[in-house]
Design a protein around this motif. Structure first.
Motif, PDB file in Angstrom:
ATOM      1  N   PRO A   1       0.842  -1.202   0.000  1.00 48.57           N
ATOM      2  CA  PRO A   1       0.000   0.000   0.000  1.00 48.57           C
ATOM      3  C   PRO A   1       0.872   1.246   0.000  1.00 48.57           C
ATOM      4  O   PRO A   1       1.930   1.283   0.629  1.00 48.57           O
ATOM      5  N   ALA A   2       0.421   2.285  -0.699  1.00 51.62           N
ATOM      6  CA  ALA A   2       1.243   3.490  -0.844  1.00 51.62           C
ATOM      7  C   ALA A   2       1.567   4.119   0.505  1.00 51.62           C
ATOM      8  O   ALA A   2       2.632   4.696   0.697  1.00 51.62           O
ATOM      9  N   ALA A   3       0.629   4.007   1.480  1.00 50.53           N
ATOM     10  CA  ALA A   3       0.852   4.625   2.785  1.00 50.53           C
ATOM     11  C   ALA A   3       1.995   3.973   3.541  1.00 50.53           C
ATOM     12  O   ALA A   3       2.508   4.540   4.502  1.00 50.53           O
ATOM     13  N   TRP A   4       2.413   2.766   3.136  1.00 51.11           N
ATOM     14  CA  TRP A   4       3.504   2.083   3.828  1.00 51.11           C
ATOM     15  C   TRP A   4       4.865   2.548   3.352  1.00 51.11           C
ATOM     16  O   TRP A   4       5.866   2.260   3.991  1.00 51.11           O
ATOM     17  N   ARG A   5       4.899   3.230   2.239  1.00 46.04           N
ATOM     18  CA  ARG A   5       6.186   3.705   1.749  1.00 46.04           C
ATOM     19  C   ARG A   5       6.744   4.758   2.704  1.00 46.04           C
ATOM     20  O   ARG A   5       5.999   5.587   3.223  1.00 46.04           O
ATOM     21  N   PRO A   6       8.049   4.773   2.920  1.00 47.03           N
ATOM     22  CA  PRO A   6       8.618   5.778   3.827  1.00 47.03           C
ATOM     23  C   PRO A   6       8.548   7.168   3.218  1.00 47.03           C
ATOM     24  O   PRO A   6       8.597   7.333   2.003  1.00 47.03           O
ATOM     25  N   THR A   7       8.416   8.169   4.080  1.00 47.30           N
ATOM     26  CA  THR A   7       8.385   9.551   3.612  1.00 47.30           C
ATOM     27  C   THR A   7       9.776  10.168   3.615  1.00 47.30           C
ATOM     28  O   THR A   7       9.953  11.292   3.169  1.00 47.30           O
TER      29      THR A   7
END
Length: 221
Positions: free
Chosen positions: A137-143
Motif C-alpha cells: 500500500p502506498a501509505a507504507w512507503r517511507p516519507t
C-alpha cells in the motif's frame, strides 16, 4: 489577469540583454512588479548605452481578489499574498534556482520519484514513465529516504531469502515480521536496476525498508 512572468529586453549598441522576473502567483500591482524588476536590473552590467527597453508579460493568470474585513483580527488580515511576495523577493535576490519545492514523479525507482523545482515560474513537464503496480500500500512507503542507500552488514536470511537479522546504524536488528518482496526493475539506460524490496518490522517495533540488489546480492536500507 495578472502577470506570472515579466520579460525585459534591453537593446544596446552591442548585443541585447534580457532578463525574466518569475512570480509565485499572478500579480497585478504595478508598484510591486516594478520593485522586483528594479532588483533584477541592479544585477545587470550592460555592455554599452541602452537605446531601448521592451517589457512583455511572458505568462499570465487570473488574480484572486478578496474584500478586506474592516474589523478582522490582526492575524486574519495577514493575506496569503504575503507568502507569495516573500517567495518572489527571495527568488529575485538569490536566483530562481535557489528557492525550490519538492514534487513527486510517477517513477518506480524510489530515488527518482521526486525532484526539486523552482517555486516561481511555470512548472516544467516531465516524461517520466508511470510506475509499475506496487505490491505494498502506498501509505507504507517511507516519507524519508537517505541520499544514497546504506549497505547492511551481517545479514542472515531464511531459506526463502527473507532477512531475519541484520546490522544497521551501529546495532543488530532482529526481524519479527516482514512484507514482500516487491520487485523493481529499470531499463538499461539507468544501469539496469533490479531490486527486491521488503518492509521489515524489528523486535523493538522499528520498521525498515530494505532491498536486495539482485545483481550483486548485497542488501541495503
Amino acid at each position: 489577469e495578472g502577470a506570472l512572468a515579466l520579460h525585459c529586453r534591453l537593446a544596446g549598441e552591442r548585443s541585447p540583454t534580457e532578463l525574466t522576473v518569475n512570480l509565485f502567483r499572478p500579480q497585478a500591482n504595478a508598484v510591486y512588479l516594478g520593485q522586483l524588476l528594479r532588483w533584477q536590473l541592479e544585477t545587470l552590467r550592460p555592455g554599452g548605452p541602452v537605446s531601448a527597453v521592451t517589457l512583455t508579460v511572458a505568462a499570465s493568470g487570473p488574480v484572486l481578489w478578496q474584500q478586506q474585513e474592516l474589523f478582522a483580527p490582526e492575524k486574519r488580515r495577514r493575506s496569503p499574498e504575503q507568502l507569495g511576495e516573500l517567495v518572489d523577493r527571495l527568488s529575485c535576490r538569490l536566483g530562481r534556482q535557489a528557492v525550490l519545492r519538492p514534487a513527486l514523479l510517477r517513477d518506480a525507482q524510489p530515488e527518482h520519484a521526486c525532484l526539486h523545482m523552482p517555486l516561481t515560474g511555470a512548472v516544467p513537464r516531465t516524461s517520466r514513465a508511470a510506475p509499475s503496480v506496487a505490491w505494498f500500500p502506498a501509505a507504507w512507503r517511507p516519507t524519508r529516504l537517505f541520499a544514497m542507500p546504506e549497505e547492511l552488514s551481517d545479514v542472515t536470511l531464511s531459506s526463502r531469502g527473507v532477512p531475519l537479522r541484520f546490522h544497521a546504524q551501529g546495532a543488530p536488528q532482529q526481524v519479527s515480521r516482514h512484507w514482500g518482496p516487491e520487485r523493481i526493475e529499470t531499463g538499461w539506460w539507468r544501469g539496469g536496476v533490479r531490486r527486491d524490496y521488503y518492509i521489515v518490522e524489528t523486535a523493538v517495533g522499528g520498521r525498515w525498508w530494505l532491498f536486495r540488489d539482485l545483481s550483486s546480492q548485497r542488501w541495503f536500507v
